[in-house]
Motif scaffolding. Sequence first.
Motif, short mmCIF file in Angstrom:
data_model
loop_
_atom_site.label_atom_id
_atom_site.label_comp_id
_atom_site.label_asym_id
_atom_site.label_seq_id
_atom_site.Cartn_x
_atom_site.Cartn_y
_atom_site.Cartn_z
N GLY A 308 26.77 -33.24 -34.70
CA GLY A 308 27.90 -34.35 -34.44
C GLY A 308 27.81 -34.90 -36.05
N PHE A 309 27.53 -34.32 -36.69
CA PHE A 309 27.91 -34.90 -38.54
C PHE A 309 29.02 -35.66 -38.53
CE2 PHE A 309 28.89 -34.22 -42.86
CZ PHE A 309 28.04 -34.73 -43.18
N HIS A 310 28.48 -36.60 -39.29
CA HIS A 310 29.93 -37.69 -39.56
C HIS A 310 29.84 -38.37 -40.67
CE1 HIS A 310 26.95 -40.95 -37.94
NE2 HIS A 310 26.81 -39.74 -37.44
N GLN A 311 30.01 -37.86 -41.48
CA GLN A 311 29.63 -38.68 -42.92
C GLN A 311 31.51 -38.23 -43.38
OE1 GLN A 311 27.07 -40.23 -44.86
NE2 GLN A 311 27.07 -40.38 -42.97
N GLU A 312 31.80 -39.39 -44.28
CA GLU A 312 33.60 -38.66 -44.61
C GLU A 312 33.27 -37.53 -45.59
OE1 GLU A 312 36.13 -41.79 -47.66
OE2 GLU A 312 34.43 -42.78 -46.81
N GLU A 313 34.29 -37.08 -45.43
CA GLU A 313 34.92 -36.07 -45.98
C GLU A 313 35.65 -36.27 -47.62
OE1 GLU A 313 38.22 -32.44 -46.45
OE2 GLU A 313 37.81 -33.90 -45.04
N SER A 314 35.06 -36.48 -48.61
CA SER A 314 35.12 -36.74 -50.19
C SER A 314 36.16 -35.97 -51.17
CB SER A 314 34.56 -35.98 -50.94
OG SER A 314 34.06 -36.30 -52.04
N ALA A 315 36.75 -36.53 -51.68
CA ALA A 315 38.09 -36.44 -52.59
C ALA A 315 37.77 -35.38 -53.21
CB ALA A 315 38.91 -37.81 -52.92
N LYS A 316 36.52 -35.16 -54.23
CA LYS A 316 35.57 -35.35 -54.87
C LYS A 316 36.15 -33.38 -55.21
CE LYS A 316 35.31 -38.95 -57.29
NZ LYS A 316 34.31 -39.13 -57.83
N THR A 317 35.89 -32.29 -55.77
CA THR A 317 35.83 -31.12 -55.55
C THR A 317 34.92 -30.55 -56.12
OG1 THR A 317 36.93 -30.78 -57.84
CG2 THR A 317 38.24 -31.24 -55.47
N ALA A 318 33.97 -31.46 -56.74
CA ALA A 318 32.72 -31.06 -57.55
C ALA A 318 31.44 -31.86 -56.96
CB ALA A 318 32.82 -31.16 -58.98
N LEU A 319 30.31 -31.37 -57.43
CA LEU A 319 28.74 -32.23 -56.88
C LEU A 319 28.41 -33.10 -58.41
CD1 LEU A 319 26.57 -32.96 -54.93
CD2 LEU A 319 25.67 -31.11 -56.09
N SER A 320 28.37 -35.19 -57.12
CA SER A 320 27.68 -35.05 -57.57
C SER A 320 26.68 -35.59 -56.94
CB SER A 320 28.57 -36.79 -58.27
OG SER A 320 27.97 -37.43 -58.99
N TYR A 321 25.26 -36.14 -57.58
CA TYR A 321 24.76 -36.73 -56.77
C TYR A 321 23.42 -37.71 -57.00
CZ TYR A 321 21.61 -32.78 -57.05
OH TYR A 321 20.09 -32.18 -57.41
#
Length: 400
Positions: A308-321
Amino acid sequence: MKTVFFYFFLLTLSIRVAAQGLQIKNGDQFPNIPIQNLLNAPTKSFSLTNKGENKFYILNFWGTWCSPCIPEMDNLAKLQNKNMSKMQVIAIADDEPNRLLNYLKKKPSKLWLASDTSATLYQLFGFAYVGQSAVVNAKGKVIALVKTDSINQAMIDQLAKGITVKSTAELKEKPVSNQEDLFAVDSTVQESFSIRSYMIGQQAMSKRYSLNSIYNNRRITFINSTILSIYRQAYHIVSPQQIAYEIPEKEVSDYNNKQSLYCLDLLIKPNSKDSLYQILQQKLPLLMPVKARIEFREMPVYALVNKGFHQEESAKTALSYSFSGKGYESEGASLEEFANDYLSNEFELPVVDETGLTKRYDIKTNVILRDRNGILKSIHDIGLDLVKKTKAMKVLVFYK
């Protein structure tokens, strides 16, 4: 009112002097700086220079975000219970008070916990990392700086008898260069490669360059790193379980032997930016005293599954973490990257993504206590779970 103001002035002055370069060394008198923000002691503030008791004090620097610190704290709690008349442990963390109070709910203790979010006392001692302790005697003199995992009953007995204890703590070295780029690479350089021996005064680290950098996907840097850590990044090995040795392990990973540490910087041409790690793989066997090969072996793993994963889909296309012992936070992360870069680092087995979710997400977790249960709860909170399985995995084998 004048007395209160004068006390505040002295405290401010002491901290300011500390910030300007005062470092407490073994054999020094502890400065007249009280330990503040005590959460479970008889007092909220305590001075080691005016104790009134014939005890010695162990100042343990730790954090709820530091996984090796948790068993060390458990050991200190047992020693405290056995030696109440001889000593008092004061565990000083840069955590906010509420995180420490949550820790106390899970692990009630007779250790005194103090919150020092500015890390003032930690910086005064110049420790290279947390999980180290200062021992202060009944007269307020620092008599040992030790790694916390070396504290045991035998050491307590020696300290109680006034017997000198060997200092084993690791302290920060004075930097030999404040140069922003230690390899002197600037924006006009198209490609470069440099490998050096140990650099005095620099902390061990590796760096992959961000999306906003002109070096993104073209450059990787290692400072005072082991052969193991350099090879692991070159071959994208995410877990210690994916390492095998046909030679003694210390030949590839021994931070105590500075002669076995390397500084390496690789910058490749813009038109080769998809080949950074392949080029690094080609260079390492030519330069390093050991070699490595890839094999595939069956081993236990954790599968990351969707509950039941419920994190927001990102507008970014590449990783920043980024992540720490307090959790993981990203923009544009795939769940495969979340499993590889973060979870495989935190658990004793490799973690593979089997969620079936292929989009990028803005993921944030909150780890209250950095142990297995704390990290598991943080991923349960966002609708994910781990299931143990057996799988053929890439293994990095060291040999000569």
